[in-house]
Write a protein that holds these residues in place. Structure first.
Motif: not given
Length: 495
Positions: A161, A166-169, A241-242, A245
């Motif tokens: 990332g 990494l991409l937040p959730q 996940d994206l 979210s």
């Protein structure tokens, strides 16, 4: 008579091909194996290198309708537009291939870390070998000397990332989850493991948790040990996940149930096959589950009265053995499909607090019908084979990804089934547009329950939708519920 635009294209193509071919003289390509590549794509690349009669293209190239490349071709870090004919195999590394109408590929096309954008009027004599999701690397080792490195080829510490973040959730029990991690990429030394360490901050609960995974590949097989503390859900199959979210943050729609888990697991992974890919897992695990409360976090809007309650779990220890198998036939011309089967068994007389046996299965298939139209068939289900399974093994239906007319997680249980058939009809790409507009029709049905004596009615959905790139807009109706109709916005499932 050929139009002036076509003549210009032919001249430009000839010049570019001459320059590329002249630059390719004496060029050499080396392949360095790793532990996590695609065996089918590597088989094509090895075949090309072994024959030695290949042409290297490192610049953006147009192959005009009259042009012919009679040898194998290796495309490195460039874009190739094909209107003519390639007689040999074509291997693209970190490159894009555009197959235009009239283009002919007489050999096998393999894409490693790139993209293939086809036309229904182009001709492929062999199924595409798509390894675009694998992290193949390209580097220049000297004048006219290129190296293609498969993933897992050298030991190194890496921050995934953005500097490890990494991409937040976002979900209804944790609000924002911020993950940070570090990876150890295994080199060729057999004693060095692969490793992934993750730390996560859960904002609304003010909790920090994390886990560690180490693995030793041997050939196409792998042994993995992992453990730690995390938040788990059995409903991730419906939405990524994206997507989940975004639904939670924008509309207070969360299609998953969650629980807190402390766990330790040993996983023996097997991989076989080239054209048909076979995979299997044998997992020994221990898990301690705890319920999580619905924290009702912030959302921009509230759809259907906001967040639904998060279901509690059976707060107990589970010691189980799990067998999983997967077969993937991407190259089968009749009906390419992916099939998964799983069985988990827990026995309280041996270890843990609970006993149960749970069977699950999933199917995804795509049938080409006419032109670029396709019929997508998918399904998923699970069933306890002996006694009822604990609530941390339940699955839920509802919302985008399963049955949009059903309130998310309104149907949940250890018995669950869902099927969907979607007919997709591309409508073409607008001039200058990046994404193609696709229309689709869908029929879906499913049910979930916890006790055969209380089985609710099956829910049916009919839908018409339009997708543009990653976004979809659809109208769903439920004939089984007095034709209840909803307008749904979601993320394209088959992009």
């Amino acid at each position: 008579m050929r139009r002036p635009e076509g003549l210009r294209t032919a001249i430009v193509s000839a010049v570019l091909l001459f320059v590329a071919a002249a630059g390719a003289a004496g060029q050499t390509v080396e392949f360095r194996r790793g532990s996590r590549g695609d065996p089918r794509a590597e088989q094509v690349l090895k075949r090309v290198l072994d024959r030695g009669n290949y042409q290297v293209l490192t610049r953006d190239t147009i192959l005009a309708a009259e042009a012919v490349l009679a040898s194998d071709v290796i495309l490195l870090g460039a874009t190739l537009r094909v209107e003519g004919r390639i007689a040999g195999d074509l291997v693209a590394v970190q490159s894009d291939i555009f197959a235009r109408p009239g283009g002919r590929f007489e050999g096998t096309v393999a894409v490693l870390a790139g993209g293939f954008y086809g036309s229904s009027l182009a001709e492929l004599n062999a199924p595409l070998v798509d390894a675009s999701r694998y992290d193949y690397r390209l580097s220049v080792a000297g004048d006219e000397y290129y190296v293609i490195a498969a993933p897992g080829g050298r030991a190194a510490l890496q921050l995934p990332g953005l500097y490890g973040f990494l991409l937040p959730q976002y979900d209804r029990v944790n609000a924002v989850t911020v993950p940070w991690g570090v990876d150890l990429q295994r080199g060729p030394s057999p004693w060095i493991p692969e490793a992934k360490a993750r730390v996560r901050y859960r904002s609304v609960r003010s909790v920090v948790d994390g886990d560690l995974e180490v693995g030793w590949p041997f050939g196409r097989h792998r042994f993995v040990l992992n453990g730690g503390r995390t938040v788990r859900s059995n409903d991730r199959w419906a939405n990524g996940d994206l997507e989940s979210s975004l639904y939670a943050l924008i509309g207070a729609v969360d299609t998953r149930n969650y629980y807190d888990a402390r766990f330790v697991a040993a996983d023996l992974k097997f991989g076989f096959g080239t054209r048909a890919l076979w995979a299997g897992d044998v997992v020994l695990s221990w898990e301690r589950a705890r319920s999580l409360e619905n924290r009702d976090p912030f959302s921009l809007f509230e759809v259907r009265s906001g967040y639904r309650p998060n279901l509690p779990v059976d707060e107990a220890d589970i010691a189980s053995i799990e067998f999983r198998g997967e077969v993937e036939l991407r190259d089968w011309p009749i009906l390419p499909f992916e099939l998964e089967l799983g069985l988990e068994h827990a026995d309280a007389d041996v270890a843990g607090d609970l006993s149960f046996t749970l069977i699950d299965a999933a199917l995804l298939a795509e049938l080409s019908t006419w032109g670029r139209h396709a019929l997508v068939i998918e399904g998923r289900g699970q069933l306890p084979a002996s006694s009822s399974a604990p609530r941390q093994r339940w699955r839920a239906l509802g919302g985008w990804g399963t049955l949009p007319t059903l309130v998310p997680v309104d149907r949940a249980g250890d018995r669950m089934w869902w099927v969907g058939t979607t007919y997709r009809a591309p409508l073409g790409q607008w001039v200058g547009a990046r994404w193609e507009l696709v229309s689709w029709l869908q029929y879906a049905a499913g049910n979930a329950w916890a006790d055969d004596d209380e089985r609710p009615p099956t829910v049916h959905n009919l839908a018409f939708g339009l997708s543009l790139g990653p976004l979809s807009l659809a109208v769903y109706t439920a004939p089984s519920d007095d034709f209840k109709t909803v307008l749904a916005v979601g993320v394209e499932r088959y992009r």
